[in-house]
Write a protein that holds these residues in place. Structure first.
Motif, short mmCIF file in Angstrom:
data_model
loop_
_atom_site.label_atom_id
_atom_site.label_comp_id
_atom_site.label_asym_id
_atom_site.label_seq_id
_atom_site.Cartn_x
_atom_site.Cartn_y
_atom_site.Cartn_z
N LEU A 95 0.84 -1.20 0.00
CA LEU A 95 0.00 0.00 0.00
C LEU A 95 0.86 1.25 0.00
N GLY A 96 1.99 1.21 0.74
CA GLY A 96 2.90 2.35 0.77
C GLY A 96 3.48 2.64 -0.60
N LEU A 97 3.73 1.59 -1.36
CA LEU A 97 4.23 1.77 -2.71
C LEU A 97 3.21 2.48 -3.58
N ARG A 98 1.93 2.38 -3.20
CA ARG A 98 0.86 3.03 -3.96
C ARG A 98 0.64 4.48 -3.53
N VAL A 99 0.65 4.73 -2.23
CA VAL A 99 0.21 6.06 -1.74
C VAL A 99 1.33 6.92 -1.17
N ALA A 100 2.51 6.37 -0.92
CA ALA A 100 3.60 7.16 -0.35
C ALA A 100 4.93 6.73 -0.95
N ALA A 101 4.95 6.53 -2.26
CA ALA A 101 6.16 6.04 -2.92
C ALA A 101 7.34 6.97 -2.72
N ASP A 102 7.13 8.30 -2.82
CA ASP A 102 8.24 9.24 -2.67
C ASP A 102 8.89 9.12 -1.31
N ASP A 103 8.09 9.00 -0.26
CA ASP A 103 8.63 8.89 1.10
C ASP A 103 9.45 7.62 1.26
N PHE A 104 8.94 6.52 0.77
CA PHE A 104 9.66 5.25 0.92
C PHE A 104 10.93 5.22 0.08
N PHE A 105 10.87 5.74 -1.14
CA PHE A 105 12.08 5.70 -1.97
C PHE A 105 13.13 6.70 -1.49
N GLU A 106 12.71 7.73 -0.79
CA GLU A 106 13.69 8.61 -0.16
C GLU A 106 14.47 7.83 0.91
N GLN A 107 13.78 6.95 1.63
CA GLN A 107 14.47 6.11 2.61
C GLN A 107 15.39 5.11 1.91
N VAL A 108 14.94 4.57 0.78
CA VAL A 108 15.79 3.64 0.03
C VAL A 108 17.08 4.34 -0.40
N GLU A 109 16.95 5.54 -0.92
CA GLU A 109 18.15 6.28 -1.36
C GLU A 109 19.07 6.58 -0.18
N ARG A 110 18.50 6.93 0.96
CA ARG A 110 19.32 7.16 2.15
C ARG A 110 20.07 5.89 2.54
N GLY A 111 19.38 4.75 2.47
CA GLY A 111 20.02 3.49 2.80
C GLY A 111 21.15 3.15 1.84
N LEU A 112 20.93 3.42 0.55
CA LEU A 112 21.98 3.15 -0.43
C LEU A 112 23.19 4.06 -0.21
N ARG A 113 22.93 5.32 0.07
CA ARG A 113 24.05 6.25 0.31
C ARG A 113 24.84 5.85 1.55
N ALA A 114 24.10 5.40 2.57
CA ALA A 114 24.78 4.96 3.80
C ALA A 114 25.67 3.74 3.50
N GLY A 115 25.32 2.98 2.48
CA GLY A 115 26.13 1.82 2.11
C GLY A 115 27.22 2.13 1.10
N GLY A 116 27.30 3.41 0.67
CA GLY A 116 28.40 3.80 -0.22
C GLY A 116 28.02 4.17 -1.62
N TRP A 117 26.71 4.18 -1.94
CA TRP A 117 26.29 4.53 -3.30
C TRP A 117 26.31 6.03 -3.48
N CYS A 118 26.73 6.45 -4.67
CA CYS A 118 26.69 7.87 -5.02
C CYS A 118 25.85 8.02 -6.28
N ALA A 119 24.83 8.86 -6.19
CA ALA A 119 23.96 9.07 -7.34
C ALA A 119 24.71 9.79 -8.43
N ALA A 120 24.37 9.46 -9.70
CA ALA A 120 25.03 10.14 -10.82
C ALA A 120 24.67 11.61 -10.83
N ALA A 121 25.62 12.44 -11.15
CA ALA A 121 25.39 13.89 -11.14
C ALA A 121 24.47 14.27 -12.30
#
Length: 318
Positions: A292-318
């Motif tokens: 349900l969160g993927l349906r109604v709050a996708a931006d909020d959840f994917f912001e957490q996903v990006e934070r988790g990836l950055r904490a693991g060493g990922w750098c988004a492309a400029a």
């Protein structure tokens, strides 16, 4: 002898005939067609007498149930096929359920017949004439029905909405009833349909290893947002044996578990918790994302996903 003959049977012959139809009916959920009853030796008058005496009951127009209680699901399936005639077969979601699809209910029995067959009508019955009908699609055992890959494609074509269509393509693969490759081959036979593009997209994702509807949507969102493609259905071993992670990025020590409706079933709660704890103890971050969160709050959840990836060493492309 057919059902139109007036011949009277002896008591012994009548018992033999009734025993024969009873044995046949047991194999078909307590139901047999009128033509089967006549082929066994019953006359129309004898059949009518059983119904009038309230020992048997009619099911739609072409079938008889050999008792007056509730008709079993298996009996309803056979009766639906009999309504379609000699070449009728369960199709779509009805065929999937008859083949063993779990956690999905049908309220209408769908039967496919070749073009040129006059369709019958009845409450809870949907007989469809289709140019795609083929005897090669028939399952050789049990109630006549289409093979699972073909049934999944037609169920998606006939679904009430796109969401249900995607679900009916995904669930048979998720439950091990067929493979994405076989569904893809069945889909190649569909040249024109309003959902053809959607079905191709779903099957393409399934061929990539997705095993649930939430993972399908998650993969699309990752691509759209420029997030690296995750590994999907990665196998881990715990104390209770092998288990799968929905999506993960091993290089960035991040796991996302997508909670569909099956995660609310009592049988899943404890195994899910134990699995998450095993992964966490192995030094990975575990995020949970309700469908349900993927349906109604996708931006909020994917912001957490990006934070988790950055904490693991990922750098988004400029």
């Amino acid at each position: 002898m057919d059902g139109s003959e007036k011949k009277r049977h002896s008591a012994a012959e009548r018992r033999r005939i009734l025993e024969e139809v009873t044995v046949l009916g047991r194999r078909q959920g307590g139901v047999l067609s009128r033509s089967q009853a006549y082929a066994a030796g019953l006359t129309r008058g004898e059949l009518r007498a059983q119904v009038r005496a309230q020992r048997w009951q009619r099911v739609w127009t072409r079938s008889i149930c050999l008792h007056t209680g509730e008709v079993s699901p298996l009996g309803r399936r056979w009766a639906a096929v009999f309504e379609g005639g000699d070449r009728g077969m369960l199709d779509g979601e009805s065929s999937l359920v008859a083949s063993g699809l779990k956690h999905y209910e049908v309220d209408v029995h769908r039967v496919s017949v070749p073009r040129g067959v006059k369709p019958l009508r009845g409450a809870g019955l949907d007989i469809r004439r289709t140019r795609r009908w083929s005897a090669d699609d028939l399952v050789a055992t049990g109630v006549p029905r289409t093979r699972v890959p073909v049934a999944a494609v037609r169920a998606a074509m006939w679904a009430r909405g796109d969401r249900q269509a995607a679900l009916l393509l995904t669930m048979p693969v998720q439950q091990g009833m067929t493979t994405a490759e076989l569904i893809g081959r069945a889909l190649l036979a569909v040249r024109r349909d309003r959902r053809r593009e959607l079905m191709h997209a779903v099957v393409t994702d399934l061929l990539g290893g997705v095993r649930s509807l939430g993972e399908l949507d998650f993969a699309r969102e990752c691509r759209r947002r420029g997030i690296p493609e995750p590994d999907r259905q990665v196998v881990r071993r715990g104390k209770d044996g092998r288990h799968y992670l929905d999506v993960c990025w091993d290089d960035f020590h991040l796991v996302v578990e997508i909670d569909g409706i099956h995660h609310t079933w009592a049988s899943e709660v404890v195994p899910d918790a134990l699995r998450q704890n095993d992964v966490t103890l192995a030094s990975a971050t575990v995020l949970r994302m309700p469908l349900l969160g993927l349906r109604v709050a996708a931006d909020d959840f994917f912001e957490q996903v990006e934070r988790g990836l950055r904490a693991g060493g990922w750098c988004a492309a400029a």
